[in-house]
Design a protein around this motif. Structure first.
Motif: not given
Length: 330
Positions: A9, A119, A314
């Protein structure tokens, strides 16, 4: 055979993305230049193509090029313009229940796979997807609940256009509905034949048959495997059992009404699930996208990994793939 999936992310391109690129670049450079550097478009040609067909991506493209070191070869690679040819298997289908649900198997070589779920919030748009080349996506969903996935279209032809993973990224960065996605898919040139299925939060869906040598065809097909309106590469069709997989999915959608979970589990079994890992067409994962929840569920036999915009840890998933030669289609 072991494979480690990573969830990353990073809202804007930064040290995480740059680190991933540095890790993967030696392998990608070898693949991208295997036909000789003269066979790839120049930087100016790549940038011109992006500005012509996907102008909204140019700012993020330029930022990624800087994060990748600002080199000529890196910039040409990241444009995804006229890349080397590549083939995959894959099956995908839209569940016919009330809840929007897109399920897909990604059948490809484990050695040529990023194994990264990324992401991002580039240019103000939240996107979660399975990375390819660290810019493109082989499937994904955005914060508007638009989900998209690809399969190889079963044709040898190669032409001037973009690698389809970048087209999927572009769709998710710029579109919020299936109608908008269809308009993008109808105009952006694709360098090989691919089938792209799109599903939005209102349960509107389409499958686009993209090709480099003929106009794209927009269909209301709920199922896509590895051919388009008909089989055009018979040896590939036999090897990947594309017709058998399509028939199996159509039967499940029309003759066997079932729950979401049961439909997802069917992708983890023959004839959809492939163990042809030694041939580069094994099923690396099964993804289930739920547009109304803006979520992604990745499945393997006995394992489930869930990601969403509300909860995105994560973390990593260590998967052992069966060392089985040949094709598991029955």
């Amino acid at each position: 055979m072991a494979l480690t999936f990573r969830a990353i992310h990073e809202d804007q391109p930064g040290p995480k993305w740059a680190g991933l690129f540095a890790e993967y670049w030696p392998s990608y450079r070898k693949w991208w230049s295997r036909e000789g550097l003269a066979g790839r478009p120049t930087y100016l040609e790549c940038r011109r193509a992006l500005r012509t067909h996907m102008p909204e991506l140019v700012p993020i493209y330029e930022e990624l090029c800087e994060r990748a070191g600002g080199g000529d070869l890196e910039a040409r690679f990241l444009s995804f313009y006229c890349p080397p040819r590549y083939l995959s298997g894959c099956s995908q289908a839209v569940w016919q229940g009330d809840e929007p649900l897109l399920v897909r198997n990604y059948d490809y070589s484990a050695q040529a796979f990023d194994a990264v779920v990324l992401r991002t919030h580039w240019q103000g748009r939240g996107v979660i997807g399975t990375s390819d080349g660290l810019f493109g996506l082989v499937d994904g969903i955005n914060d508007a609940g638009l989900a998209v996935s690809l399969t190889f279209g079963g044709r040898r032809e190669v032409g001037d256009g973009f690698g389809v993973p970048l087209i999927l990224r572009y769709v998710l960065q710029t579109c919020t509905t299936t109608q908008e996605a269809g308009e993008v898919l109808a105009r952006v040139p694709c360098h090989m034949s691919y089938n792209v299925t799109v599903l939005d939060a209102q349960r509107q869906y389409l499958t686009a048959y993209l090709a480099p040598d003929r106009p794209p065809v927009m269909t209301n097909a709920a199922v896509a495997t590895n051919h388009q309106e008909r089989v055009e590469w018979s040896s590939h069709a036999r090897f990947t059992a594309t017709v058998e997989r399509q028939r199996f999915l159509l039967q499940r959608l029309t003759l066997h009404p079932e729950t979401q979970d049961k439909f997802i589990r069917s992708f983890l079994q023959p004839p959809l699930y492939s163990t042809a890992f030694s041939s580069g067409f094994g099923t690396l994962y099964t993804a289930a996208y739920r547009p109304r929840h803006a979520s992604l569920q990745i499945n393997w036999p006995g394992r489930v990994w869930t990601k969403s915009f509300e909860v995105f840890d994560e973390d990593m998933m260590h998967i052992t793939l069966p060392d089985t030669a040949g094709v598991a289609f029955l």
